[in-house]
Write a protein that holds these residues in place. Structure first.
Motif, short mmCIF file in Angstrom:
data_model
loop_
_atom_site.label_atom_id
_atom_site.label_comp_id
_atom_site.label_asym_id
_atom_site.label_seq_id
_atom_site.Cartn_x
_atom_site.Cartn_y
_atom_site.Cartn_z
N TRP A 50 0.84 -1.21 0.00
CA TRP A 50 0.00 0.00 0.00
C TRP A 50 0.88 1.25 0.00
N TRP A 51 1.93 1.22 0.81
CA TRP A 51 2.80 2.39 0.93
C TRP A 51 3.58 2.62 -0.38
N SER A 99 -6.94 -4.40 1.91
CA SER A 99 -7.59 -5.31 0.95
C SER A 99 -8.00 -4.60 -0.33
N ALA A 100 -7.42 -3.44 -0.59
CA ALA A 100 -7.73 -2.72 -1.84
C ALA A 100 -7.34 -3.58 -3.04
N HIS A 106 -0.72 -6.33 -6.48
CA HIS A 106 0.72 -6.14 -6.46
C HIS A 106 1.45 -6.74 -5.27
N VAL A 107 0.70 -7.23 -4.29
CA VAL A 107 1.37 -7.67 -3.05
C VAL A 107 2.37 -8.80 -3.29
N ASP A 172 -9.97 -10.44 -6.43
CA ASP A 172 -8.66 -10.96 -6.04
C ASP A 172 -8.31 -12.14 -6.94
N LYS A 173 -7.23 -11.97 -7.73
CA LYS A 173 -6.83 -13.06 -8.63
C LYS A 173 -5.98 -14.05 -7.84
N ILE A 174 -6.64 -14.90 -7.07
CA ILE A 174 -5.87 -15.71 -6.12
C ILE A 174 -4.95 -16.75 -6.78
#
Ligand code: CDP
Length: 220
Positions: A50-51, A99-100, A106-107, A172-174
Protein backbone atom coordinates in the motif's frame (compact mmCIF):
# COMPACT_ATOMS: atom_id res chain seq x y z
CA UNK A 1 -10.06 -27.28 25.50
CA UNK A 2 -10.63 -23.55 25.89
CA UNK A 3 -7.68 -22.57 27.95
CA UNK A 4 -5.18 -19.76 28.05
CA UNK A 5 -1.58 -20.59 27.41
CA UNK A 6 0.52 -21.16 30.49
CA UNK A 7 4.27 -20.92 30.82
CA UNK A 8 4.58 -24.45 29.49
CA UNK A 9 2.15 -23.84 26.62
CA UNK A 10 3.20 -23.18 23.05
CA UNK A 11 4.73 -19.82 22.31
CA UNK A 12 4.39 -19.77 18.55
CA UNK A 13 1.70 -21.44 16.50
CA UNK A 14 2.52 -21.17 12.80
CA UNK A 15 -0.29 -21.28 10.26
CA UNK A 16 0.56 -21.21 6.59
CA UNK A 17 -1.42 -21.78 3.44
CA UNK A 18 -2.45 -20.43 0.06
CA UNK A 19 -4.73 -17.46 -0.62
CA UNK A 20 -8.27 -17.57 0.77
CA UNK A 21 -7.80 -20.97 2.41
CA UNK A 22 -9.53 -19.77 5.57
CA UNK A 23 -6.27 -19.62 7.53
CA UNK A 24 -6.85 -16.07 8.68
CA UNK A 25 -10.25 -16.76 10.21
CA UNK A 26 -9.00 -19.95 11.82
CA UNK A 27 -5.84 -18.30 13.15
CA UNK A 28 -7.78 -15.38 14.61
CA UNK A 29 -10.27 -17.64 16.37
CA UNK A 30 -7.51 -19.86 17.66
CA UNK A 31 -5.59 -16.92 19.10
CA UNK A 32 -8.76 -15.69 20.77
CA UNK A 33 -9.41 -19.05 22.44
CA UNK A 34 -5.83 -19.49 23.54
CA UNK A 35 -5.72 -15.85 24.73
CA UNK A 36 -2.62 -15.03 22.73
CA UNK A 37 -1.89 -12.43 20.06
CA UNK A 38 -3.00 -12.92 16.45
CA UNK A 39 -0.64 -11.74 13.75
CA UNK A 40 -1.46 -11.72 10.05
CA UNK A 41 1.86 -11.38 8.26
CA UNK A 42 -0.08 -10.92 5.00
CA UNK A 43 -1.24 -7.59 6.47
CA UNK A 44 2.39 -6.58 6.89
CA UNK A 45 3.22 -7.33 3.24
CA UNK A 46 -0.01 -5.62 2.25
CA UNK A 47 0.91 -2.52 4.28
CA UNK A 48 4.26 -2.23 2.51
CA UNK A 49 2.55 -2.68 -0.86
CA UNK A 50 0.00 0.00 0.00
CA UNK A 51 2.80 2.39 0.93
CA UNK A 52 4.72 1.62 -2.28
CA UNK A 53 1.63 2.46 -4.35
CA UNK A 54 0.81 5.50 -2.21
CA UNK A 55 4.35 6.78 -2.76
CA UNK A 56 4.08 6.42 -6.53
CA UNK A 57 6.79 3.75 -6.74
CA UNK A 58 6.24 0.98 -9.31
CA UNK A 59 5.97 -2.36 -7.43
CA UNK A 60 8.15 -4.17 -9.99
CA UNK A 61 10.92 -1.55 -9.56
CA UNK A 62 12.82 -3.55 -6.94
CA UNK A 63 15.51 -0.94 -6.39
CA UNK A 64 12.90 1.79 -6.06
CA UNK A 65 10.97 -0.24 -3.47
CA UNK A 66 14.11 -1.04 -1.48
CA UNK A 67 15.21 2.59 -1.55
CA UNK A 68 11.78 3.77 -0.43
CA UNK A 69 11.78 1.35 2.48
CA UNK A 70 15.19 2.48 3.66
CA UNK A 71 13.66 5.83 4.53
CA UNK A 72 10.34 4.48 5.79
CA UNK A 73 9.38 3.69 9.35
CA UNK A 74 7.25 0.57 9.79
CA UNK A 75 5.41 0.42 13.10
CA UNK A 76 4.15 -3.03 14.01
CA UNK A 77 2.14 -3.13 17.20
CA UNK A 78 -0.95 -4.72 18.66
CA UNK A 79 -4.39 -3.63 19.80
CA UNK A 80 -6.57 -6.01 21.78
CA UNK A 81 -4.16 -8.83 20.98
CA UNK A 82 -4.39 -8.31 17.24
CA UNK A 83 -1.36 -7.18 15.25
CA UNK A 84 -1.47 -3.71 13.71
CA UNK A 85 0.70 -1.96 11.13
CA UNK A 86 1.28 1.71 10.44
CA UNK A 87 3.78 2.78 7.81
CA UNK A 88 5.42 6.07 6.86
CA UNK A 89 3.02 8.88 7.68
CA UNK A 90 -0.02 6.59 7.93
CA UNK A 91 -2.15 5.75 10.93
CA UNK A 92 -2.80 2.06 11.68
CA UNK A 93 -4.05 0.67 8.37
CA UNK A 94 -7.47 -0.98 8.06
CA UNK A 95 -9.15 -3.32 5.56
CA UNK A 96 -9.94 -0.43 3.23
CA UNK A 97 -6.23 -0.01 2.52
CA UNK A 98 -5.00 -3.55 3.12
CA UNK A 99 -7.59 -5.31 0.95
CA UNK A 100 -7.73 -2.72 -1.84
CA UNK A 101 -7.78 -4.27 -5.31
CA UNK A 102 -4.52 -2.55 -6.26
CA UNK A 103 -2.88 -4.07 -3.17
CA UNK A 104 -4.21 -7.54 -4.05
CA UNK A 105 -2.79 -7.10 -7.54
CA UNK A 106 0.72 -6.14 -6.46
CA UNK A 107 1.37 -7.67 -3.05
CA UNK A 108 2.99 -10.86 -4.39
CA UNK A 109 5.44 -8.79 -6.46
CA UNK A 110 6.48 -6.71 -3.46
CA UNK A 111 6.59 -9.76 -1.16
CA UNK A 112 9.06 -11.46 -3.51
CA UNK A 113 11.75 -8.86 -2.75
CA UNK A 114 14.25 -10.37 -0.27
CA UNK A 115 14.96 -7.02 1.45
CA UNK A 116 11.24 -6.53 2.09
CA UNK A 117 11.02 -10.00 3.59
CA UNK A 118 14.10 -9.56 5.79
CA UNK A 119 12.70 -6.35 7.25
CA UNK A 120 9.29 -7.85 8.00
CA UNK A 121 10.61 -11.18 9.29
CA UNK A 122 12.62 -9.26 11.90
CA UNK A 123 9.39 -7.57 13.04
CA UNK A 124 7.59 -10.92 13.07
CA UNK A 125 10.21 -12.49 15.32
CA UNK A 126 10.02 -9.52 17.67
CA UNK A 127 6.35 -10.28 18.36
CA UNK A 128 7.27 -13.71 19.74
CA UNK A 129 9.60 -12.11 22.28
CA UNK A 130 6.67 -10.20 23.75
CA UNK A 131 3.93 -12.83 24.07
CA UNK A 132 2.45 -16.07 22.83
CA UNK A 133 1.30 -15.73 19.23
CA UNK A 134 -0.68 -17.37 16.49
CA UNK A 135 0.99 -16.13 13.32
CA UNK A 136 -0.32 -16.79 9.84
CA UNK A 137 1.26 -16.36 6.43
CA UNK A 138 3.21 -18.27 3.80
CA UNK A 139 6.61 -18.96 5.39
CA UNK A 140 5.97 -18.91 9.13
CA UNK A 141 6.73 -22.61 9.71
CA UNK A 142 9.38 -22.82 7.01
CA UNK A 143 11.41 -19.65 7.58
CA UNK A 144 10.21 -17.33 10.35
CA UNK A 145 9.86 -19.91 13.14
CA UNK A 146 11.29 -23.19 11.78
CA UNK A 147 11.82 -24.48 15.33
CA UNK A 148 8.25 -24.31 16.54
CA UNK A 149 6.65 -27.74 16.86
CA UNK A 150 3.24 -26.23 16.13
CA UNK A 151 3.05 -25.97 12.36
CA UNK A 152 -0.16 -26.10 10.40
CA UNK A 153 -0.78 -25.82 6.68
CA UNK A 154 -4.37 -24.85 5.95
CA UNK A 155 -5.53 -25.39 2.42
CA UNK A 156 -8.66 -25.89 0.27
CA UNK A 157 -9.39 -26.61 -3.37
CA UNK A 158 -8.88 -23.72 -5.76
CA UNK A 159 -12.60 -23.60 -6.60
CA UNK A 160 -13.56 -23.34 -2.95
CA UNK A 161 -10.95 -20.65 -2.29
CA UNK A 162 -12.03 -18.57 -5.29
CA UNK A 163 -15.67 -18.87 -4.21
CA UNK A 164 -14.83 -17.83 -0.65
CA UNK A 165 -13.01 -14.72 -1.82
CA UNK A 166 -15.85 -13.79 -4.20
CA UNK A 167 -18.35 -14.24 -1.37
CA UNK A 168 -16.43 -11.54 0.51
CA UNK A 169 -17.10 -9.25 -2.44
CA UNK A 170 -13.37 -8.80 -3.02
CA UNK A 171 -11.70 -8.76 -6.44
CA UNK A 172 -8.66 -10.96 -6.04
CA UNK A 173 -6.83 -13.06 -8.63
CA UNK A 174 -5.87 -15.71 -6.12
CA UNK A 175 -4.50 -18.33 -8.52
CA UNK A 176 -2.11 -15.75 -9.99
CA UNK A 177 -1.00 -14.78 -6.50
CA UNK A 178 -0.51 -18.44 -5.50
CA UNK A 179 1.57 -19.05 -8.59
CA UNK A 180 3.83 -16.10 -7.78
CA UNK A 181 4.06 -17.05 -4.10
CA UNK A 182 5.02 -20.65 -4.91
CA UNK A 183 7.52 -19.86 -7.62
CA UNK A 184 9.49 -16.99 -6.07
CA UNK A 185 13.07 -17.54 -4.97
CA UNK A 186 12.83 -15.91 -1.55
CA UNK A 187 10.85 -17.99 0.96
CA UNK A 188 8.33 -19.52 -1.46
CA UNK A 189 5.05 -20.95 -0.24
CA UNK A 190 5.87 -24.56 0.67
CA UNK A 191 4.38 -27.15 2.98
CA UNK A 192 6.94 -27.58 5.78
CA UNK A 193 7.90 -31.24 6.09
CA UNK A 194 6.76 -31.41 9.70
CA UNK A 195 3.51 -29.45 9.23
CA UNK A 196 0.05 -30.86 9.85
CA UNK A 197 -1.96 -30.32 6.67
CA UNK A 198 -5.68 -29.59 6.97
CA UNK A 199 -7.86 -29.40 3.87
CA UNK A 200 -10.78 -27.13 4.72
CA UNK A 201 -12.73 -27.59 1.46
CA UNK A 202 -15.44 -29.48 3.27
CA UNK A 203 -14.94 -28.26 6.82
CA UNK A 204 -16.46 -25.35 8.68
CA UNK A 205 -14.35 -22.92 10.70
CA UNK A 206 -15.28 -24.51 14.02
CA UNK A 207 -14.27 -27.96 12.82
CA UNK A 208 -10.89 -26.68 11.69
CA UNK A 209 -10.32 -24.80 14.95
CA UNK A 210 -11.19 -27.94 16.94
CA UNK A 211 -8.86 -30.04 14.83
CA UNK A 212 -5.96 -27.61 15.38
CA UNK A 213 -6.64 -27.44 19.13
CA UNK A 214 -6.60 -31.25 19.33
CA UNK A 215 -3.29 -31.41 17.51
CA UNK A 216 -1.82 -28.76 19.82
CA UNK A 217 -2.93 -30.83 22.83
CA UNK A 218 -1.26 -33.90 21.37
CA UNK A 219 2.03 -32.12 20.77
CA UNK A 220 2.06 -30.29 24.14
O1 CDP B 1 -5.70 -12.72 1.59
P1 CDP B 1 -4.85 -13.92 1.72
O2 CDP B 1 -5.04 -14.68 2.97
O3 CDP B 1 -4.89 -14.73 0.52
O4 CDP B 1 -3.35 -13.39 1.70
P2 CDP B 1 -2.51 -12.68 2.84
O5 CDP B 1 -2.18 -13.66 3.90
O6 CDP B 1 -3.13 -11.40 3.23
O7 CDP B 1 -1.14 -12.40 2.03
C1 CDP B 1 -1.10 -11.53 0.92
C2 CDP B 1 0.17 -11.77 0.15
O8 CDP B 1 1.29 -11.43 0.96
C3 CDP B 1 0.44 -13.20 -0.30
O9 CDP B 1 -0.17 -13.52 -1.53
C4 CDP B 1 1.96 -13.21 -0.39
O10 CDP B 1 2.40 -12.70 -1.62
C5 CDP B 1 2.40 -12.26 0.70
N1 CDP B 1 2.82 -12.95 1.93
C6 CDP B 1 4.07 -13.49 1.97
O11 CDP B 1 4.79 -13.44 0.98
N2 CDP B 1 4.54 -14.04 3.12
C7 CDP B 1 3.78 -14.11 4.20
N3 CDP B 1 4.28 -14.65 5.32
C8 CDP B 1 2.47 -13.60 4.18
C9 CDP B 1 2.00 -13.02 3.02
Amino acid sequence: MMRAMSATSPKVIAIDGPAASGKSTVAKELAHRLKVTFISTGSMYRAVTWWVLESGVTPSDTEGVVELLESTEIRCGQENQIGTVAIGSSEVLGPEQLSATAVNDHVSTVAAIPEVRARLVAEQRRYAQESGIVMEGRDIGSVVFPDTPYKFFITASEEVRQARREAQGIMDKISERDQKDKSRKASPLVIPEDAIVIDTSELGIEQVVQRVLEEIEKIS
